[in-house]
Design a protein around this motif. Structure first.
Motif, PDB file in Angstrom:
ATOM      1  N   LYS A   1       0.834  -1.216   0.000  1.00 62.55           N
ATOM      2  CA  LYS A   1       0.000   0.000   0.000  1.00 62.55           C
ATOM      3  C   LYS A   1       0.864   1.260   0.000  1.00 62.55           C
ATOM      4  O   LYS A   1       0.584   2.214  -0.711  1.00 62.55           O
ATOM      5  CB  LYS A   1      -0.928   0.017   1.215  1.00 62.55           C
ATOM      6  N   GLN A   2       1.920   1.246   0.803  1.00 62.32           N
ATOM      7  CA  GLN A   2       2.830   2.388   0.862  1.00 62.32           C
ATOM      8  C   GLN A   2       3.474   2.623  -0.511  1.00 62.32           C
ATOM      9  O   GLN A   2       3.587   3.759  -0.966  1.00 62.32           O
ATOM     10  CB  GLN A   2       3.898   2.121   1.921  1.00 62.32           C
ATOM     11  N   LEU A   3       3.858   1.552  -1.186  1.00 59.26           N
ATOM     12  CA  LEU A   3       4.476   1.655  -2.509  1.00 59.26           C
ATOM     13  C   LEU A   3       3.490   2.178  -3.555  1.00 59.26           C
ATOM     14  O   LEU A   3       3.842   3.002  -4.389  1.00 59.26           O
ATOM     15  CB  LEU A   3       5.003   0.279  -2.939  1.00 59.26           C
ATOM     16  N   LEU A   4       2.234   1.721  -3.492  1.00 57.25           N
ATOM     17  CA  LEU A   4       1.249   2.050  -4.524  1.00 57.25           C
ATOM     18  C   LEU A   4       0.426   3.308  -4.228  1.00 57.25           C
ATOM     19  O   LEU A   4      -0.234   3.834  -5.120  1.00 57.25           O
ATOM     20  CB  LEU A   4       0.305   0.861  -4.741  1.00 57.25           C
ATOM     21  N   ARG A   5       0.449   3.802  -2.995  1.00 52.82           N
ATOM     22  CA  ARG A   5      -0.375   4.950  -2.587  1.00 52.82           C
ATOM     23  C   ARG A   5      -0.267   6.175  -3.508  1.00 52.82           C
ATOM     24  O   ARG A   5      -1.276   6.803  -3.825  1.00 52.82           O
ATOM     25  CB  ARG A   5      -0.064   5.358  -1.151  1.00 52.82           C
ATOM     26  N   PRO A   6       0.924   6.557  -3.986  1.00 52.35           N
ATOM     27  CA  PRO A   6       0.995   7.744  -4.851  1.00 52.35           C
ATOM     28  C   PRO A   6       0.138   7.652  -6.121  1.00 52.35           C
ATOM     29  O   PRO A   6      -0.143   8.662  -6.746  1.00 52.35           O
ATOM     30  CB  PRO A   6       2.493   7.834  -5.200  1.00 52.35           C
ATOM     31  N   ASN A   7      -0.298   6.459  -6.494  1.00 56.13           N
ATOM     32  CA  ASN A   7      -1.102   6.286  -7.708  1.00 56.13           C
ATOM     33  C   ASN A   7      -2.599   6.449  -7.475  1.00 56.13           C
ATOM     34  O   ASN A   7      -3.367   6.378  -8.433  1.00 56.13           O
ATOM     35  CB  ASN A   7      -0.824   4.917  -8.328  1.00 56.13           C
ATOM     36  N   LEU A   8      -3.014   6.667  -6.242  1.00 56.61           N
ATOM     37  CA  LEU A   8      -4.447   6.792  -5.949  1.00 56.61           C
ATOM     38  C   LEU A   8      -5.123   7.872  -6.787  1.00 56.61           C
ATOM     39  O   LEU A   8      -6.244   7.698  -7.244  1.00 56.61           O
ATOM     40  CB  LEU A   8      -4.677   7.087  -4.464  1.00 56.61           C
ATOM     41  N   LYS A   9      -4.441   8.983  -6.998  1.00 53.75           N
ATOM     42  CA  LYS A   9      -5.047  10.083  -7.749  1.00 53.75           C
ATOM     43  C   LYS A   9      -4.608  10.118  -9.207  1.00 53.75           C
ATOM     44  O   LYS A   9      -5.246  10.765 -10.017  1.00 53.75           O
ATOM     45  CB  LYS A   9      -4.714  11.413  -7.082  1.00 53.75           C
ATOM     46  N   LYS A  10      -3.513   9.426  -9.533  1.00 57.49           N
ATOM     47  CA  LYS A  10      -2.986   9.483 -10.895  1.00 57.49           C
ATOM     48  C   LYS A  10      -3.507   8.356 -11.775  1.00 57.49           C
ATOM     49  O   LYS A  10      -4.125   8.612 -12.793  1.00 57.49           O
ATOM     50  CB  LYS A  10      -1.446   9.415 -10.866  1.00 57.49           C
ATOM     51  N   ARG A  11      -3.221   7.118 -11.395  1.00 57.00           N
ATOM     52  CA  ARG A  11      -3.601   5.950 -12.193  1.00 57.00           C
ATOM     53  C   ARG A  11      -4.164   4.890 -11.263  1.00 57.00           C
ATOM     54  O   ARG A  11      -3.421   4.117 -10.678  1.00 57.00           O
ATOM     55  CB  ARG A  11      -2.413   5.388 -12.966  1.00 57.00           C
ATOM     56  N   LYS A  12      -5.448   4.842 -11.131  1.00 55.68           N
ATOM     57  CA  LYS A  12      -6.121   3.937 -10.204  1.00 55.68           C
ATOM     58  C   LYS A  12      -5.724   2.474 -10.421  1.00 55.68           C
ATOM     59  O   LYS A  12      -5.583   1.720  -9.458  1.00 55.68           O
ATOM     60  CB  LYS A  12      -7.645   4.109 -10.359  1.00 55.68           C
ATOM     61  N   ILE A  13      -5.502   2.077 -11.666  1.00 54.32           N
ATOM     62  CA  ILE A  13      -5.140   0.683 -11.937  1.00 54.32           C
ATOM     63  C   ILE A  13      -3.812   0.316 -11.276  1.00 54.32           C
ATOM     64  O   ILE A  13      -3.573  -0.835 -10.931  1.00 54.32           O
ATOM     65  CB  ILE A  13      -5.112   0.390 -13.460  1.00 54.32           C
ATOM     66  N   LEU A  14      -2.949   1.298 -11.031  1.00 51.56           N
ATOM     67  CA  LEU A  14      -1.663   1.035 -10.392  1.00 51.56           C
ATOM     68  C   LEU A  14      -1.745   1.054  -8.871  1.00 51.56           C
ATOM     69  O   LEU A  14      -0.738   1.157  -8.179  1.00 51.56           O
ATOM     70  CB  LEU A  14      -0.598   2.011 -10.895  1.00 51.56           C
ATOM     71  N   THR A  15      -2.954   0.917  -8.337  1.00 52.10           N
ATOM     72  CA  THR A  15      -3.147   0.680  -6.906  1.00 52.10           C
ATOM     73  C   THR A  15      -3.578  -0.770  -6.701  1.00 52.10           C
ATOM     74  O   THR A  15      -4.144  -1.111  -5.668  1.00 52.10           O
ATOM     75  CB  THR A  15      -4.207   1.627  -6.306  1.00 52.10           C
ATOM     76  N   CYS A  16      -3.302  -1.597  -7.690  1.00 49.53           N
ATOM     77  CA  CYS A  16      -3.814  -2.969  -7.703  1.00 49.53           C
ATOM     78  C   CYS A  16      -2.696  -3.999  -7.784  1.00 49.53           C
ATOM     79  O   CYS A  16      -1.591  -3.712  -8.232  1.00 49.53           O
ATOM     80  CB  CYS A  16      -4.726  -3.172  -8.913  1.00 49.53           C
ATOM     81  N   ILE A  17      -3.061  -5.202  -7.374  1.00 49.84           N
ATOM     82  CA  ILE A  17      -2.228  -6.383  -7.574  1.00 49.84           C
ATOM     83  C   ILE A  17      -2.944  -7.239  -8.607  1.00 49.84           C
ATOM     84  O   ILE A  17      -4.142  -7.493  -8.491  1.00 49.84           O
ATOM     85  CB  ILE A  17      -2.043  -7.175  -6.267  1.00 49.84           C
ATOM     86  N   ARG A  18      -2.215  -7.683  -9.604  1.00 49.68           N
ATOM     87  CA  ARG A  18      -2.778  -8.494 -10.684  1.00 49.68           C
ATOM     88  C   ARG A  18      -2.484  -9.963 -10.417  1.00 49.68           C
ATOM     89  O   ARG A  18      -1.336 -10.354 -10.222  1.00 49.68           O
ATOM     90  CB  ARG A  18      -2.170  -8.072 -12.024  1.00 49.68           C
TER      91      ARG A  18
END
Length: 156
Positions: free
Chosen positions: A11-28
């Motif tokens: 979550k800490q790693l992906l948090r900056p993407n919350l407002k920029k690219r929502k898909i990059l707050t995910c695990i595939r």
């Protein structure tokens, strides 16, 4: 080897993407594989025992993401372009701390450390497996079903 994902650090790693690219707050999740990226780094675990394919938003818990997940396979360099890491040092420049790989490739220490913490490891845990791209600033670990790639930077 078995690697455990630390979701709080993910979550800490992906948090900056919350407002920029929502898909990059995910695990595939795909057949036998888990992947996540923040555009700067990616981590992939292979050889897992699941057949499901879905995308999990680590912040909402939702698995109904409409956007397609980025094709991370196209980002991975050819193994022939990778070379051994001979030395790692640490330097500071304009208040930012960097790992310096083979005396020429710079990687932001904070971002690299967070990436490795997602599996409760340190960069030094992979000293013998670290590889660097011959032409591009990429640091790669490819060992035991684990693939880590992070991009380097040019310090100011």
């Amino acid at each position: 080897m078995i690697y455990k994902i630390n979701f709080n650090v993910v979550k800490q790693l992906l948090r900056p993407n919350l407002k920029k690219r929502k898909i990059l707050t995910c695990i595939r999740y795909t057949k036998g594989k888990i992947q996540f990226t923040n555009s700067y780094s990616l981590l992939e675990l292979n050889n897992l025992g699941h057949d499901d394919t879905f995308t999990l938003d680590v912040f909402s818990g939702s698995i109904t993401i409409a956007q397609p997940y980025p094709d991370l396979e196209r980002i991975k360099p050819e193994p022939s372009k990778l070379g051994k890491v001979n030395n790692i040092s640490i330097t500071m420049n304009d208040g930012t701390t960097y790992y310096v790989i083979n005396n020429q490739r710079y990687f932001r220490k904070r971002e690299v450390d967070i990436l490795f913490k997602t599996i409760d490891k340190k960069i030094t845990d992979f000293e013998n497996e670290l590889q660097v791209h011959q032409d591009k600033p990429m640091l790669v670990v490819d060992v035991d079903g684990l693939y880590i790639l992070t991009l380097g930077v040019i310090p100011r």
